[in-house]
Design a protein around this motif. Structure first.
Motif, PDB file in Angstrom:
ATOM      1  N   CYS A  28       0.797  -1.235   0.000  1.00 41.32           N
ATOM      2  CA  CYS A  28       0.000   0.000   0.000  1.00 41.32           C
ATOM      3  C   CYS A  28       0.826   1.280   0.000  1.00 41.32           C
ATOM      4  N   GLY A  29       2.135   1.183   0.268  1.00 40.84           N
ATOM      5  CA  GLY A  29       2.984   2.363   0.251  1.00 40.84           C
ATOM      6  C   GLY A  29       3.016   3.161   1.544  1.00 40.84           C
ATOM      7  N   GLN A  30       2.339   2.688   2.597  1.00 39.20           N
ATOM      8  CA  GLN A  30       2.348   3.381   3.883  1.00 39.20           C
ATOM      9  C   GLN A  30       3.629   3.046   4.655  1.00 39.20           C
ATOM     10  N   PRO A  31       3.975   3.830   5.689  1.00 40.98           N
ATOM     11  CA  PRO A  31       5.141   3.502   6.517  1.00 40.98           C
ATOM     12  C   PRO A  31       5.016   2.080   7.071  1.00 40.98           C
ATOM     13  N   THR A  32       6.154   1.428   7.279  1.00 42.84           N
ATOM     14  CA  THR A  32       6.150   0.004   7.603  1.00 42.84           C
ATOM     15  C   THR A  32       6.682  -0.315   8.984  1.00 42.84           C
ATOM     16  N   VAL A  33       6.331  -1.524   9.429  1.00 42.64           N
ATOM     17  CA  VAL A  33       6.861  -2.022  10.686  1.00 42.64           C
ATOM     18  C   VAL A  33       7.135  -3.523  10.647  1.00 42.64           C
ATOM     19  N   VAL A  34       6.617  -4.249   9.676  1.00 38.00           N
ATOM     20  CA  VAL A  34       6.737  -5.701   9.637  1.00 38.00           C
ATOM     21  C   VAL A  34       7.774  -6.116   8.589  1.00 38.00           C
ATOM     22  N   ASP A  35       8.838  -6.766   9.052  1.00 33.37           N
ATOM     23  CA  ASP A  35       9.886  -7.267   8.166  1.00 33.37           C
ATOM     24  C   ASP A  35       9.369  -8.537   7.493  1.00 33.37           C
ATOM     25  N   LEU A  36       9.378  -8.572   6.173  1.00 38.13           N
ATOM     26  CA  LEU A  36       8.872  -9.721   5.429  1.00 38.13           C
ATOM     27  C   LEU A  36       9.968 -10.708   5.071  1.00 38.13           C
ATOM     28  N   GLY A  37      11.162 -10.494   5.572  1.00 34.48           N
ATOM     29  CA  GLY A  37      12.257 -11.432   5.323  1.00 34.48           C
ATOM     30  C   GLY A  37      13.006 -11.124   4.038  1.00 34.48           C
ATOM     31  N   PRO A  38      14.220 -11.648   3.947  1.00 28.73           N
ATOM     32  CA  PRO A  38      15.043 -11.365   2.766  1.00 28.73           C
ATOM     33  C   PRO A  38      14.491 -12.030   1.515  1.00 28.73           C
ATOM     34  N   ARG A  39      14.646 -11.348   0.392  1.00 27.76           N
ATOM     35  CA  ARG A  39      14.234 -11.866  -0.920  1.00 27.76           C
ATOM     36  C   ARG A  39      15.362 -11.600  -1.900  1.00 27.76           C
ATOM     37  N   THR A  40      15.426 -12.382  -2.922  1.00 23.73           N
ATOM     38  CA  THR A  40      16.368 -12.136  -4.009  1.00 23.73           C
ATOM     39  C   THR A  40      15.543 -11.936  -5.271  1.00 23.73           C
ATOM     40  N   SER A  41      15.721 -10.790  -5.908  1.00 23.10           N
ATOM     41  CA  SER A  41      14.947 -10.440  -7.089  1.00 23.10           C
ATOM     42  C   SER A  41      15.806  -9.611  -8.038  1.00 23.10           C
ATOM     43  N   ALA A  42      15.348  -9.518  -9.271  1.00 27.16           N
ATOM     44  CA  ALA A  42      16.027  -8.658 -10.239  1.00 27.16           C
ATOM     45  C   ALA A  42      15.650  -7.210  -9.945  1.00 27.16           C
ATOM     46  N   ILE A  43      16.662  -6.418  -9.659  1.00 27.16           N
ATOM     47  CA  ILE A  43      16.476  -4.988  -9.411  1.00 27.16           C
ATOM     48  C   ILE A  43      17.489  -4.273 -10.290  1.00 27.16           C
ATOM     49  N   ASP A  44      17.011  -3.374 -11.129  1.00 21.30           N
ATOM     50  CA  ASP A  44      17.880  -2.658 -12.068  1.00 21.30           C
ATOM     51  C   ASP A  44      18.694  -3.630 -12.926  1.00 21.30           C
ATOM     52  N   GLY A  45      18.072  -4.726 -13.333  1.00 21.77           N
ATOM     53  CA  GLY A  45      18.719  -5.672 -14.238  1.00 21.77           C
ATOM     54  C   GLY A  45      19.700  -6.635 -13.589  1.00 21.77           C
ATOM     55  N   ARG A  46      19.864  -6.575 -12.266  1.00 18.83           N
ATOM     56  CA  ARG A  46      20.787  -7.478 -11.553  1.00 18.83           C
ATOM     57  C   ARG A  46      20.035  -8.187 -10.432  1.00 18.83           C
TER      58      ARG A  46
END
Length: 103
Positions: A28-46
């Motif tokens: 939703c884009g609101q300020p956060t408090v819950v850590d969803l854990g590490p993820r590995t994804s393509a960001i900026d082509g890497r």
């Protein structure tokens, strides 16, 4: 495993810089408090590791949704012998608004 890591998150190409850096909820884009854990994804082509975060409302909603899906397809859960994954998702759905996972 952190039960929040079971929750699917939006594609990184759909997120703002604030969402990618964990400052705002990935849903939703609101300020956060819950850590969803590490993820590995393509960001900026890497491929990069990142730590998405969610607000309590969205994390609860997603945990409840995933918990219901899980219970309907898990062989152990469909016979009402709930597995550890189902228990973890249920706990996250119930407690995320109170304390967030891992706290």
């Amino acid at each position: 495993m952190n039960p929040a890591e079971f929750l699917p998150v939006p594609r990184t190409t759909e997120l703002t810089t604030e969402q990618l850096t964990g400052q705002h909820c990935v849903w939703c884009g609101q300020p956060t408090v819950v850590d969803l854990g590490p993820r590995t994804s393509a960001i900026d082509g890497r491929m990069q590791e990142w730590r998405p975060r969610g607000c309590h409302t969205c994390t609860t909603r997603e945990a409840t949704r995933v918990h219901h899906i899980h219970k309907s397809i898990c062989p152990r859960c469909t016979s009402r012998r709930y597995c550890p994954d189902a228990h973890a998702l249920h706990t996250l759905a119930v407690l995320a608004p109170i304390r967030g996972p891992g706290r």
